[in-house]
Design an enzyme around this catalytic site. Structure first.
Site, PDB file in Angstrom:
ATOM      1  N   ASN A 115       0.840  -1.210   0.000  1.00 44.12           N
ATOM      2  CA  ASN A 115       0.000   0.000   0.000  1.00 44.12           C
ATOM      3  C   ASN A 115       0.870   1.253   0.000  1.00 44.12           C
ATOM      4  OD1 ASN A 115      -3.061  -0.448   0.167  1.00 44.12           O
ATOM      5  ND2 ASN A 115      -2.243  -2.027   1.526  1.00 44.12           N
ATOM      6  N   LEU A 117       0.068  -2.458  12.106  1.00 47.11           N
ATOM      7  CA  LEU A 117      -0.584  -3.433  12.985  1.00 47.11           C
ATOM      8  C   LEU A 117      -0.537  -3.065  14.464  1.00 47.11           C
ATOM      9  CD1 LEU A 117       0.586  -6.744  11.233  1.00 47.11           C
ATOM     10  CD2 LEU A 117      -1.538  -5.465  10.935  1.00 47.11           C
ATOM     11  N   ASN A 164      -6.970   5.050   7.718  1.00 46.77           N
ATOM     12  CA  ASN A 164      -6.564   3.640   7.760  1.00 46.77           C
ATOM     13  C   ASN A 164      -7.185   2.920   6.574  1.00 46.77           C
ATOM     14  OD1 ASN A 164      -5.535   1.182   8.962  1.00 46.77           O
ATOM     15  ND2 ASN A 164      -7.632   0.715   9.586  1.00 46.77           N
ATOM     16  N   HIS A 177      -8.582  -0.803   5.550  1.00 43.81           N
ATOM     17  CA  HIS A 177      -8.956  -2.099   6.130  1.00 43.81           C
ATOM     18  C   HIS A 177      -9.444  -3.013   5.002  1.00 43.81           C
ATOM     19  CE1 HIS A 177     -10.208  -4.936   9.166  1.00 43.81           C
ATOM     20  NE2 HIS A 177     -11.293  -5.129   8.439  1.00 43.81           N
ATOM     21  N   GLU A 231      -7.611  -1.988  -2.538  1.00 42.20           N
ATOM     22  CA  GLU A 231      -6.752  -1.200  -1.642  1.00 42.20           C
ATOM     23  C   GLU A 231      -5.830  -0.236  -2.390  1.00 42.20           C
ATOM     24  OE1 GLU A 231      -4.932  -3.252   1.708  1.00 42.20           O
ATOM     25  OE2 GLU A 231      -6.128  -5.012   1.257  1.00 42.20           O
TER      26      GLU A 231
HETATM   27  C1  GRF Z   1      -3.278  -4.803   3.757  1.00 42.45           C
HETATM   28  O1  GRF Z   1      -4.179  -5.793   3.343  1.00 42.45           O
HETATM   29  C2  GRF Z   1      -3.964  -3.855   4.683  1.00 42.45           C
HETATM   30  O2  GRF Z   1      -5.267  -3.559   4.327  1.00 42.45           O
HETATM   31  C3  GRF Z   1      -3.928  -4.668   5.943  1.00 42.45           C
HETATM   32  O3  GRF Z   1      -2.647  -5.262   5.971  1.00 42.45           O
HETATM   33  C4  GRF Z   1      -2.186  -5.408   4.642  1.00 42.45           C
HETATM   34  C5  GRF Z   1      -0.881  -4.681   4.519  1.00 42.45           C
HETATM   35  O4  GRF Z   1      -0.248  -4.927   3.302  1.00 42.45           O
HETATM   36  N1  GRF Z   1      -4.290  -3.897   7.100  1.00 42.45           N
HETATM   37  P1  GRF Z   1       1.003  -4.063   2.833  1.00 42.45           P
HETATM   38  O5  GRF Z   1       1.993  -3.994   3.964  1.00 42.45           O
HETATM   39  O6  GRF Z   1       0.504  -2.713   2.424  1.00 42.45           O
HETATM   40  O7  GRF Z   1       1.554  -4.835   1.660  1.00 42.45           O
END
Ligand code: GRF
Length: 207
Positions: free
Chosen positions: A14, A91, A108, A110, A181
């Site tokens: 992301n 997290l 955020n 999700h 995402e």
């Molecule tokens: C994503 O699916 C986000 O929505 C979730 O954890 C994952 C993180 O992926 N909370 P990254 O670190 O962005 O690859």
């Protein structure tokens, strides 16, 4: 120019989507001033470094208790004086004092359609495991502002993604990332940076 701090814990896809959107002009009026990770081994830190963006590690393991970590983390973020904090696969629960300090300025992502499959225990791959266990046919992702609740703040944007027969949690996670995402989060940041949304009565509206 909106000053943005991105908080990460892992792979950072992301974050990569945000960095690419800034580079390609799909996020305007915003710059990433720092990336903060609770995990010193997060690949996301490498992605930041590759773009010359400072990576900062604030690990709960370096502090005697959660309160000490909360204070250090909040002080670190406040010291950077961002206009917006983006949780991109972060997290760690955001300290209450930081939520208060950055009201409607923390977003955020999700990986489900809130209010389904969210709250305590619903993070990362677990969300997609529960989706498959329940047998729903549509899932997706949600970008929302962070308040003192868990996945409860005002919803900025959502996108649906079909569950397909034979999906594993990993396959579904990847589809939700690709189709939802990585599209939603940069767009939401661009909307905020360009003043296109506001929070009224705990709901996000266009303006
Ligand atoms: C994503 O699916 C986000 O929505 C979730 O954890 C994952 C993180 O992926 N909370 P990254 O670190 O962005 O690859």
């Amino acid at each position: 120019m909106l000053k943005i701090v991105v908080c990460v814990s892992g792979g950072g896809t992301n974050l990569q989507a945000i960095l690419d959107a800034v580079e390609q002009g799909r996020i305007t009026n915003g710059e990433i001033i720092a990336v903060i990770s609770n995990n010193p081994r997060a690949k996301a830190l490498e992605r930041a470094a590759a773009r010359g963006i400072p990576g900062i590690v604030v690990s709960p393991k370096s502090y005697p208790d959660r309160e000490a970590f909360n204070e250090a983390f909040t002080a670190k973020v406040c010291g950077l004086a961002p206009d917006l904090v983006v949780l991109a696969g972060f997290l760690v629960r955001i300290p209450p004092q930081m939520v208060a300090e950055f009201s409607d300025r923390i977003v955020n992502i999700h990986p489900s359609l809130i209010p389904s499959f969210c709250g305590v225990g619903y993070y990362g791959l677990k969300v997609h495991e529960k989706v498959l266990e329940r047998g729903v046919k549509v899932t997706g992702a949600t970008v929302h502002f962070v308040n003192e609740g868990m996945d409860e703040g005002p919803i900025i944007a959502q996108k649906a993604v079909y569950v397909e027969e034979g999906d594993t949690p990993e396959v579904l996670q990847r589809r939700v990332m690709e189709q939802a995402e990585w599209v939603l989060l940069p767009k939401a940041i661009d909307d905020i940076a360009n003043g296109r949304i506001a929070v009224v009565d705990d709901k996000v509206v266009s303006r």
